[in-house]
Design a protein around this motif. Structure first.
Motif, short mmCIF file in Angstrom:
data_model
loop_
_atom_site.label_atom_id
_atom_site.label_comp_id
_atom_site.label_asym_id
_atom_site.label_seq_id
_atom_site.Cartn_x
_atom_site.Cartn_y
_atom_site.Cartn_z
N LYS A 13 -4.20 10.94 -10.07
CA LYS A 13 -5.21 10.79 -9.16
C LYS A 13 -5.21 9.66 -8.29
CE LYS A 13 -8.82 13.52 -11.93
NZ LYS A 13 -10.07 13.47 -12.70
N GLN B 179 -4.67 10.04 -4.33
CA GLN B 179 -5.69 9.25 -3.29
C GLN B 179 -4.75 8.57 -2.18
OE1 GLN B 179 -8.28 7.14 -5.89
NE2 GLN B 179 -9.69 8.78 -5.76
N LYS C 165 -4.62 9.60 1.67
CA LYS C 165 -5.10 8.63 2.84
C LYS C 165 -4.08 8.43 3.80
CE LYS C 165 -7.34 4.21 3.24
NZ LYS C 165 -6.77 3.83 4.30
#
Length: 463
Positions: free
Chosen positions: A21, A25, A29
């Motif tokens: 995770k 992320q 981004k």
């Protein structure tokens, strides 16, 4: 705090899910913030999503298997003994062979080895290595037996071991290693990704211990290069840094150091490449030297000489890693002699005199002072005046202690330095002050020097 769904209660699965995770992320981004979308980043994000999906499916598949097994045993009889793991007494899902030739289910033998056991649970034989080799024959036989009895085995791609790794992770890992023997472009791409994966995901570090060929494959671009000028600096840096990341994993330290090409490649990296490559090579040697057997192996390989040469160069980015590696290696007696022979005393005194990394280098010098040859060199190179000046200047109790410990050895080994020590005491009372205010060890050494010097003076007057 959000719960982990099916991962809850399984620490390895939770840790792996969190790794994925966090990585996802960062990738999302980066993709969202970048005007020119990177296809490589998109593909990596897709792999992360697939891996999360596999972990999510794993628990339900495992429960399905257990329910089927118990239900079928009542109808068709017990699972054949040869299909059961000797440790779990349950049907094996990922049978692997260990060094003794016995077969176990991967997560259970991994747990056995991770606990520190280095013997076969069946034969009690001491294992020559801890590499796990898939037993494809038994796996196929189990699959056929399950099919005949209507039992559904989990697909290998959905199976995760206790580290939270799936077969998809292993396949991707093997693909990256294969690329290390391909074109330069593919080598650079694979090396960069292996560097990132072994840094961010500790579970990937463990994969290298599952095959004897993994580390040689990683290093093949460096070991097969005919001359240093052929090495691409970024590729060398990524490979050496990956090797450093692997060395952090405790179960890898022995395997990495004992792979024949590793120490010579690290020694080459100390001499050439970017400063980050050279610094990371020193850091890798420091990490590997946590094992005493590795200290001896690295010392015999001649690694102290290029480490001392890099220390002499004095690049700020490399100094701490180099000093740490030299200190760790010199804990064993044989390496102290090698360091002295390779010029460590001269280089260290030069740096200390310039007040560069005094804390680390004084600790090394104190360690080397058990060598008579080192003491003789210190006397010739003006170490006494340098050490006294540090005692007067520094507020660090440990540095004062190391200085006076070295001076104590000089005092009892080299009478030609007694006059210089008496003059220091007469002018600054440096030794007396340390005898009153130093650490307990520093006090003992200072008192020992004073007693020795006073005895000499008394004998002189008597004569």
């Amino acid at each position: 705090m959000a719960k982990s769904g099916v991962f809850e209660g399984d620490p390895a699965m939770v840790a792996r899910a969190l790794e994925l995770k966090k990585e996802l992320q960062k990738l999302v981004k980066a993709i969202a913030d970048d005007d020119d979308v990177s296809l490589e980043a998109v593909e990596r994000a897709q792999r992360m999503l697939c891996a999360l999906k596999e972990l999510k499916l794993k628990k339900s598949v495992s429960l399905n298997l257990r329910d089927h097994c118990y239900g079928q045993e009542m109808v068709a009889g017990a699972v054949p003994e040869e299909f059961k793991c000797p440790l779990s007494k349950e049907l094996m899902r990922d049978p692997v062979i260990i060094a003794s030739g016995q077969t176990f289910d991967r997560p259970f033998i991994q747990k056995w080895l991770k606990s520190g056991s280095r013997t076969c649970p069946q034969t009690q034989q001491v294992l020559s290595h801890t590499i796990l080799t898939p037993n494809h024959l038994i796996r196929e036989m189990i699959a056929q037996w399950c099919k005949n009895h209507g039992i559904k085995l989990p697909d290998s791609v959905h199976y995760a071991n206790e580290e939270g790794l799936t077969e998809a992770d292993r396949d991707h890992f093997l693909l990256l290693l294969k690329k290390m023997t391909s074109t330069l472009a593919e080598q650079k791409e694979a090396a960069k990704e292996l560097r990132l994966l072994t840094k961010r995901m500790p579970s990937f570090r463990a994969l290298f211990s599952e095959s004897l060929s993994a580390i040689p494959q990683l290093l093949s671009p460096l070991s097969q290069s005919k001359c240093k000028s052929e090495l691409h600096p970024d590729l060398q840096e990524d490979i050496i840094t990956t090797l450093l990341n692997l060395s952090i994993h405790d179960n890898n330290k022995k395997l990495v150091a004992e792979t024949p090409v590793v120490v010579p490649i690290l020694m080459d990296a100390l001499r050439s490449g970017t400063i980050e490559t050279r610094s990371n090579a020193a850091a890798a040697l420091f990490t590997l030297s946590a094992l005493d057997s590795n200290k001896a192996l690295i010392g015999k390989s001649g690694a102290l000489k290029p480490l001392i040469a890099l220390l002499d160069e004095g690049h700020p980015l490399a100094m701490k890693d180099v000093a740490s590696a030299i200190f760790s290696l010199c804990i064993i007696h044989e390496n102290k002699a090698r360091a002295v022979k390779d010029g460590a005393v001269r280089v260290i005194l030069k740096k200390i005199t310039s007040r560069i990394h005094v804390d680390e280098l004084l600790a090394i010098l104190a360690m080397l002072s058990t060598s008579q040859k080192a003491i003789e060199e210190m006397g010739e190179l003006g170490a006494v005046a340098c050490l006294f000046s540090i005692i007067r200047e520094t507020s660090c109790a440990r540095n004062k202690e190391n200085c006076i410990a070295i001076l104590y050895t000089i005092c009892f080994s080299d009478r030609s330095k007694w006059k210089e020590m008496r003059e220091e005491e007469s002018t600054y009372r440096t030794i007396s002050q340390l005898a009153q205010n130093g650490t307990s060890r520093a006090k003992r050494k200072a008192i020992g020097i004073l007693e020795r010097l006073n005895r000499v003076v008394n004998l002189t007057h008597t004569a």
